[in-house]
Design an enzyme around this catalytic site. Structure first.
Site, short mmCIF file in Angstrom:
data_model
loop_
_atom_site.label_atom_id
_atom_site.label_comp_id
_atom_site.label_asym_id
_atom_site.label_seq_id
_atom_site.Cartn_x
_atom_site.Cartn_y
_atom_site.Cartn_z
N GLU A 157 31.11 37.97 50.58
CA GLU A 157 32.22 37.19 50.14
C GLU A 157 33.49 37.86 50.38
O GLU A 157 33.69 39.00 51.04
CB GLU A 157 31.94 36.80 48.57
CG GLU A 157 32.00 38.31 47.91
CD GLU A 157 32.63 37.99 46.46
OE1 GLU A 157 33.78 37.75 46.34
OE2 GLU A 157 32.12 38.79 45.53
N LYS A 188 29.52 43.17 35.17
CA LYS A 188 30.38 44.11 34.40
C LYS A 188 30.40 43.99 33.15
O LYS A 188 30.31 42.72 32.72
CB LYS A 188 31.77 43.73 34.98
CG LYS A 188 32.06 44.63 36.39
CD LYS A 188 33.54 44.60 36.70
CE LYS A 188 33.73 45.58 37.78
NZ LYS A 188 34.36 44.93 38.81
N1 PSU Z 1 33.01 40.60 39.41
C1 PSU Z 1 33.33 41.83 40.16
N2 PSU Z 1 34.08 41.81 41.39
C2 PSU Z 1 34.49 40.70 41.85
C3 PSU Z 1 34.24 39.31 41.23
C4 PSU Z 1 33.54 39.38 39.95
O1 PSU Z 1 32.84 42.82 39.64
O2 PSU Z 1 35.10 40.72 42.84
C5 PSU Z 1 34.63 38.36 41.74
C6 PSU Z 1 33.80 37.31 42.40
O3 PSU Z 1 34.16 36.79 43.79
C7 PSU Z 1 33.12 36.49 41.59
C8 PSU Z 1 34.38 36.17 40.75
O4 PSU Z 1 32.50 35.36 42.17
O5 PSU Z 1 35.03 37.35 40.70
C9 PSU Z 1 34.15 35.51 39.54
O6 PSU Z 1 35.51 34.88 39.20
P1 PSU Z 1 35.33 34.03 37.78
O7 PSU Z 1 34.75 35.06 36.57
O8 PSU Z 1 36.81 33.50 37.47
O9 PSU Z 1 34.17 32.90 37.83
#
Ligand code: PSU
Ligand code: MN
Length: 322
Positions: A39, A173
């Site tokens: 990604e 996390k």
């Molecule tokens: N969690 C992490 N590092 C990240 C992300 C999430 O520890 O870089 C990124 C990933 O690309 C994940 C996105 O798909 O954040 C999720 O964002 P949201 O919570 O807005 O859906």
């Protein structure tokens, strides 16, 4: 137009997914060699420059060392790239205001010629369009704390329910509500496998208190689960949770204090919507004085190595030479 000969605009359009495969990725897919999707929100919104670019290059090298072709996925000027050149990676890592692209944003970005990093959800969509079955990342999105009130639930979870790609991560996390994230995945029919563990890994820490429903101890077992699900026609993805290597671990309690502080900051500053996760990631980086970044890079590399091993096991089971 009645009666007149059809103009060019009236010609039927051949629909094909609007994705551009790099030559290496196209060749690997054509010859059924193992490929792992990677990604790019982690590059555009997850890590600071220049560590983001170094990490992106490093994991591609790790993937190749594991006998799989890396396919980093991102948008540059409205083009969906599946597999990126060194120059394209550098442009992405330096992009001035890249979008953070989830399922909801992909069509818009394509139509408007935008650049951005793909989240887990958008990366899964593009990987599936390209025919890539394995994808490695750091952490996934999930149900946010207070998600029962805010309804802030990452699009990653529904994507796992609908798109048939196996995602290797280091758990989630503690900025998220881990037990509710597991409940949501179960409701949506997403299998969550612990790799050599019975507990959900908590990103920087190898273990959280929450037990996982399923465990796999080898890449071949994970490939077997994928194939069994295909035979059943179940659709949807598999989530593999891979604990961070012991040497790189940060104790759960150490990070918990910083996570609370970051969450308070987000609340005070009224951070909302898709800005929440990048805000928390960047606050944690500052609060941990960079310690979290070293661990983050180590766990992504660990996940890419496992992703490559799963892709190799899958290719072997399908009867081609890896
Ligand atoms: N969690 C992490 N590092 C990240 C992300 C999430 O520890 O870089 C990124 C990933 O690309 C994940 C996105 O798909 O954040 C999720 O964002 P949201 O919570 O807005 O859906
Ligand atoms: Mn969200």
């Amino acid at each position: 137009m009645n009666g007149s000969s059809p103009s060019l605009a009236d010609q039927p359009t051949t629909l094909s997914p609007p994705i551009t495969l790099s030559r290496d990725v196209a060749e690997a897919l054509q010859s059924h060699r193992p490929v792992v999707a990677l990604e790019s929100t982690i590059i555009t919104h997850g890590m600071p420059f220049p560590q983001n670019l170094e990490m992106a290059r490093q994991v591609e090298a790790d993937c190749r060392a594991g006998n799989a072709e890396p396919a980093t996925i991102a948008l540059l000027d409205g083009e969906i790239l599946v597999g990126m050149s060194a120059e394209q990676l550098e442009r992405l890592a330096n992009a001035p205001a890249p979008m953070k692209l989830s399922r909801a944003d992909l069509g818009f970005a394509l139509a408007m010629g935008r650049s951005g990093g793909t989240t887990v959800s958008a990366t899964m969509i593009c990987a599936a369009l390209a025919g890539i079955e394995v994808f490695a990342t750091g952490g996934i999105g999930g149900v946010h704390r207070d998600g029962q009130d805010s309804l802030d639930i990452s699009a990653d979870l529904d994507e796992l329910a609908r798109t048939a790609v196996t995602v290797v991560c280091a758990g989630a996390k503690a900025i998220l509500d881990l037990p509710r994230t597991l409940e949501y995945l179960e409701t949506r029919g997403v299998p969550v496998l612990g790799y050599q563990t019975d507990h959900l890994p908590a990103f920087w820490s190898r273990e959280s208190p929450w037990r996982l429903p399923m465990r796999a101890d080898t890449p071949a077992q994970i490939a077997a689960v994928m194939l069994a699900r295909q035979r059943l026609g179940l659709g949807g993805g598999v989530l593999v949770t891979n604990p961070i290597p012991a040497d790189d671990e940060i104790p759960y309690e150490t990070m918990a204090i910083l996570v609370e502080e970051a969450l308070q900051d987000a609340k005070r500053q009224r951070v909302e919507g898709k800005a929440v996760t990048p805000f928390l990631l960047s606050r944690l980086l500052t609060l941990s004085e960079g310690q979290s970044l070293t661990a983050n890079i180590a766990l992504v590399r660990n996940n890419v190595r496992l992703g490559a091993a799963i892709a190799c096991a899958l290719a072997e089971k399908k009867g081609s030479t890896p």
